[in-house]
Each structure stands twice: as structure tokens, then as C-alpha cells.
Design a protein around this motif. Sequence first.
Motif, PDB file in Angstrom:
ATOM      1  N   GLN A  26      42.072  33.114  42.871  1.00 38.25           N
ATOM      2  CA  GLN A  26      42.099  31.582  43.969  1.00 38.25           C
ATOM      3  C   GLN A  26      41.020  33.287  44.733  1.00 38.25           C
ATOM      4  N   GLN A  27      40.302  32.376  45.157  1.00 36.13           N
ATOM      5  CA  GLN A  27      38.873  32.784  45.848  1.00 36.13           C
ATOM      6  C   GLN A  27      38.187  31.779  46.626  1.00 36.13           C
ATOM      7  N   ARG A  86      47.450  29.252  49.177  1.00 38.16           N
ATOM      8  CA  ARG A  86      45.691  29.726  49.095  1.00 38.16           C
ATOM      9  C   ARG A  86      45.905  29.698  50.426  1.00 38.16           C
ATOM     10  N   ARG A 128      44.506  29.595  37.945  1.00 36.03           N
ATOM     11  CA  ARG A 128      43.096  30.656  38.704  1.00 36.03           C
ATOM     12  C   ARG A 128      43.678  31.413  39.832  1.00 36.03           C
ATOM     13  N   THR A 164      47.330  35.481  40.116  1.00 37.45           N
ATOM     14  CA  THR A 164      46.928  34.093  39.881  1.00 37.45           C
ATOM     15  C   THR A 164      47.876  33.476  40.546  1.00 37.45           C
TER      16      THR A 164
END
Length: 94
Positions: free
Chosen positions: A17-18, A65, A15, A11
Motif C-alpha cells: 500500500q502506498q 490502508r 499489494r 503487504t
Amino acid sequence: MARISWHRLTTVGTRVQQVISPDGRWLALPLGDGVAVNIWGVSTTDGKLQRFTDFENRPVFISRRISWSPDGRFIYAAVSEAESDIVLFDGLKF
């Protein structure tokens, strides 16, 4: 799309990340593989997983990210390699 065990999820904040590829065929996400975190792709057509990176047994993690190149041929990610030791501090005065 695909079943992924919760303990493999990494995470950023709270969240997972995708990131979807520019052509919409792949969803890239970091997943834990032992001590390493690798980037995996989930096919949006059949849900099959494909490993995009292989850091083997090195303690590597994705520190920012993931992003795709505009043509979808490359994935960018900031990676960090971590080592840790347990150290005894003796004689500290508080």
C-alpha cells in the motif's frame, strides 16, 4: 523514485500500500523497522525517505490502508500492537 529493500515492505493481501499526498509531494507507505512497522514518506521530487512515525521497538503494525487528510497535514492509519507467546498444550485428545 527510491530504492527500498524488499524485506522492509509490508503487504495488504498481495499489494504494497502506498498513498500519494493531496499536493503530490509525498508518497506514504508502511515499512518494516525491526519489530515495528512505521509510516515513511518518499519525496516525489528527490526520492529521499523521511520517517513519519516512530514506534521504536514496540511490535506495532499498520492494520488498514493509510490515508491523508484533505489538506495533507495529517496521515490516518489504524495501528495494532501485537504480542505473542509460545504455549505448550499438554494432554490434548484428538
